[in-house]
Design an enzyme around this catalytic site. Structure first.
Site, PDB file in Angstrom:
ATOM      1  CG  HIS A  22      -5.658  -1.744  -0.375  1.00 21.69           C
ATOM      2  ND1 HIS A  22      -4.903  -1.055  -1.286  1.00 21.69           N
ATOM      3  CD2 HIS A  22      -5.033  -1.625   0.802  1.00 21.69           C
ATOM      4  CE1 HIS A  22      -3.852  -0.554  -0.664  1.00 21.69           C
ATOM      5  NE2 HIS A  22      -3.914  -0.875   0.597  1.00 21.69           N
ATOM      6  CB  SER A  40      -0.959  -0.035   1.205  1.00 22.74           C
ATOM      7  OG  SER A  40      -1.901   1.015   1.120  1.00 22.74           O
TER       8      SER A  40
END
Length: 311
Positions: free
Chosen positions: A195, A86
Site C-alpha cells: 500500500h 487489501s
C-alpha cells in the site's frame, strides 16, 4: 438498512487456518477447486513454514474467505455490501459475482509472487496505535528519504494506522511515534511494504495479467477499500483490484461509508476478528460479528433478522 460482509488482509493469517475450516461440503468443494486450479495440495499452504511466503498467505486468505462465505450463503445468508482489506478485496469480488473463483486463484498466486519477489527481505509493515494520523504523517515526513523509504499504508481507525517501508525507516518512525505518545508500535506479520509507491511496478505487472481476465459488473454492492466508494463498472473494478497493493487503504472510511448507507450488520469472514473490533468503533447502532468463533446458526439468524427488518 443492510448487511456487510468483510474480508481481512494479510497479517490475519493463522497457522492451520485451512485445516480449521468448518467440515462442510461447500468448504471441501472450494478446497478441491483450488487444488485443481493451482495444481498443488492447498492444505500444505497453511503450515507455519509455508506462511512465511506471501503467496501462500494470500492464497489462504482467499480460499478461507470464499469457502466460509459460500457456506454462509448456502444456509441463507446474503450480503448487501462486500469489501475487503487489501488481499481481502479478491474474495469480496468473488462473492459479489464479479470475479470467478478460478480466476481469483490465479491472480492472487501471481500477486503474492510479484510482491514477494519485489522485496524478498528488509521491508514490511508496522501498526501504530494510540496516535492520530497527522502525527504519524509528520513522523514519516521527518524520516522518509530515498535511502529510508517509509509511507502511510493503512488508515484503520481514528487512532490506528499502519506504515510500510524499509525496516530501519519504520523503526525510526516508530521511535518518533512513541515519543509523541503512541500506545503501541508493532511489526505486522507482513514481509512486504504494501500500500505504497514501492509496489507500483508489481501492481502494473498484475494489471497486465488482469487484461486477459473476464470480470462482471458486481451483483452485490462492492466497496473499494482504497476509495471507500462503491464500484459499479468493470474497468474501475479491474483497476481497484490490480492496484490496491500500491494504494493507501482507508478502511476507516470504508466502514463509515457502509454505516452511512444503512449497514447495521457486519460479518467478518475468516480468519480473525480484527475488522470486527474496528467496526464497533464506527457502528453506533447495529452488530459487528466475526465468523470465527461464532455459531453458524447464529450468523444466519442475524442475517435473516436484518433482511426481514430492512428489506
Amino acid at each position: 438498512m443492510s448487511s456487510f460482509w468483510v474480508f481481512p488482509g494479510q497479517g490475519a493469517q493463522q497457522a492451520g487456518m485451512l485445516h480449521q475450516l468448518p467440515d462442510s461440503s461447500v468448504v471441501q468443494g472450494c478446497l478441491r477447486e483450488a487444488a485443481e486450479v493451482l495444481g498443488e495440495d492447498v492444505l500444505a499452504l497453511d503450515s507455519m513454514s509455508a506462511l512465511q511466503s506471501t503467496r501462500s498467505v494470500q492464497l489462504c486468505l482467499l480460499i478461507a474467505g470464499v469457502a466460509c462465505a459460500r457456506m454462509l450463503q448456502q444456509h441463507g445468508g446474503r450480503p448487501d455490501y462486500v469489501a475487503g482489506l487489501s488481499i481481502g478485496a479478491y474474495p469480496a469480488a468473488v462473492m459479489a459475482g464479479a470475479l470467478a473463483f478460478e480466476d481469483a486463484l490465479g491472480l492472487v498466486a501471481l500477486r503474492g509472487e510479484l510482491m514477494q519477489n519485489a522485496y524478498p527481505e528488509g521491508y514490511g509493515m508496522t501498526a501504530i496505535i494510540g496516535l492520530d494520523q497527522a502525527s504519524i504523517e509528520a513522523a514519516i515526513t521527518r524520516i522518509h528519504s530515498q535511502a529510508t523509504p517509509v509511507f502511510l499504508a493503512n488508515i484503520n481507525a481514528e487512532n490506528q494506522c499502519v506504515i510500510a517501508g524499509s525496516l530501519p525507516a519504520m523503526e525510526q518512525v516508530g521511535l518518533l511515534a512513541r515519543i509523541a505518545g503512541a500506545a503501541t508500535v508493532k511489526r505486522l506479520a507482513v514481509s512486504v511494504p504494501s500500500h505504497c509507491a514501492l509496489l507500483e511496478k508489481p501492481a502494473q505487472a498484475l494489471a497486465d495479467a488482469f487484461a486477459s481476465v473476464r470480470l462482471e459488473v458486481p451483483k452485490v454492492r462492492y466497496l473499494s477499500g482504497s476509495t471507500a466508494r462503491p464500484i459499479l463498472n468493470v474497468e474501475k473494478l479491474r483497476d481497484d483490484l490490480a492496484f490496491n497493493m500500491c494504494r493507501v487503504i482507508d478502511w476507516r472510511s470504508t466502514v463509515q461509508t457502509a454505516y452511512e448507507r444503512g449497514v447495521r450488520l457486519q460479518i467478518e469472514l475468516p480468519p480473525g476478528i480484527v475488522l470486527t473490533g474496528l467496526a464497533r468503533k464506527v457502528f453506533e447502532q447495529g452488530t459487528a460479528v466475526a465468523f470465527q468463533g461464532a455459531r453458524l446458526d447464529s450468523l444466519v439468524a442475524l442475517s435473516r433478522e436484518e433482511g426481514t427488518r430492512h428489506p
